[in-house]
Design a protein around this motif. Sequence first.
Motif, mmCIF file in Angstrom:
data_model
loop_
_atom_site.group_PDB
_atom_site.id
_atom_site.type_symbol
_atom_site.label_atom_id
_atom_site.label_comp_id
_atom_site.label_asym_id
_atom_site.label_seq_id
_atom_site.Cartn_x
_atom_site.Cartn_y
_atom_site.Cartn_z
ATOM 1 N N ARG A 133 -17.310 -55.294 7.336
ATOM 2 C CA ARG A 133 -16.835 -56.271 6.347
ATOM 3 C C ARG A 133 -17.937 -56.749 5.410
ATOM 4 O O ARG A 133 -17.672 -57.411 4.409
ATOM 5 N N ASN A 134 -19.182 -56.442 5.776
ATOM 6 C CA ASN A 134 -20.283 -56.893 4.915
ATOM 7 C C ASN A 134 -20.202 -56.278 3.515
ATOM 8 O O ASN A 134 -20.696 -56.857 2.555
ATOM 9 N N LEU A 135 -19.568 -55.105 3.422
ATOM 10 C CA LEU A 135 -19.434 -54.480 2.101
ATOM 11 C C LEU A 135 -18.503 -55.308 1.213
ATOM 12 O O LEU A 135 -18.849 -55.626 0.061
ATOM 13 N N SER A 136 -17.361 -55.684 1.748
ATOM 14 C CA SER A 136 -16.449 -56.556 0.988
ATOM 15 C C SER A 136 -17.135 -57.875 0.665
ATOM 16 O O SER A 136 -16.987 -58.420 -0.435
ATOM 17 N N ALA A 137 -17.868 -58.389 1.652
ATOM 18 C CA ALA A 137 -18.566 -59.658 1.447
ATOM 19 C C ALA A 137 -19.570 -59.533 0.298
ATOM 20 O O ALA A 137 -19.654 -60.412 -0.572
ATOM 21 N N LEU A 138 -20.291 -58.415 0.269
ATOM 22 C CA LEU A 138 -21.293 -58.211 -0.785
ATOM 23 C C LEU A 138 -20.616 -58.113 -2.157
ATOM 24 O O LEU A 138 -21.110 -58.661 -3.156
ATOM 25 N N LEU A 139 -19.480 -57.439 -2.196
ATOM 26 C CA LEU A 139 -18.747 -57.352 -3.469
ATOM 27 C C LEU A 139 -18.279 -58.736 -3.909
ATOM 28 O O LEU A 139 -18.303 -59.060 -5.105
#
Length: 275
Positions: A133-139
Amino acid sequence: MNKQDAMNTVTNSLDDLYQALRAGRYEVMDKQLEVTARFHRYSFNNVMLIYKQCPEATLVAGFHTWKKQGRWVRSGESGIAILAPLTKRKEDDNEREEDSLVMGFRIVYVFDVSQTDGDALMEEAPILGDPGRNLSALLNVYRDLEIKVHLTKLPGTVQGYSLGGEVRVSDDLDDISLFRVLSHELAHELMHKTIRCTSENKPLLETEAEAVAFVVASACGVRCLDRSADYIALHEGSQILLENSLEAIHKTSSSILGMIEKQVVNFDNGIAQAA
Ligand SMILES: [Zn+2]
């Protein structure tokens, strides 16, 4: 992860990167990396020229450079034209203009690796893990900072670049690579927005951005130590530059990790939607 854990992660990751740079895959660096470094040194305009003439180009170098690397251009292959700057003293009858510089360009030809044969090339260092989920969070962090993310086709080995308020990232990356590249470009956005990149400061800017990307990636489930160390070495960065910038790198990585963490907490509490 509490604040102290986060700080320790940042410090430990930076130490790993420092050791990797110091141990120097840099020194034992294989021939191919030298060629790759040359590709990375082309100006943006030249990278565009290369891409226009040879969209599938991944690694380019001049005829003689390939030869020095143990590879040769196959006969019948046509070169990719790029512009090489020409600087010379102006020779004019008018004395006042004698010491002014004339900037011109001449056409030189380079060849993609696919047009050559010879010694095998080294494989890129692996990048492993799962940002989850860190990818969505980064976006979401990009969205909140109002920095546009533009996924697009990029030439050759270019994976991303930052324009100040907007980043362009290659549209064919998997989640792990995307996470690393987005972290790298966010570091440029936060640290270098007002600095003009020149050939002199590029090694420093790339060392800082990649060190931040490495720390953020490490804390978010992406393992890319060798890839980051190679990246820094390719851009002529070093452990000395890393050491001199530790404070800024530490500060920026902690800040990005804090913003990611906040988004993840928001996901958990149902406050934010994943991007
Ligand atoms: Zn960069």
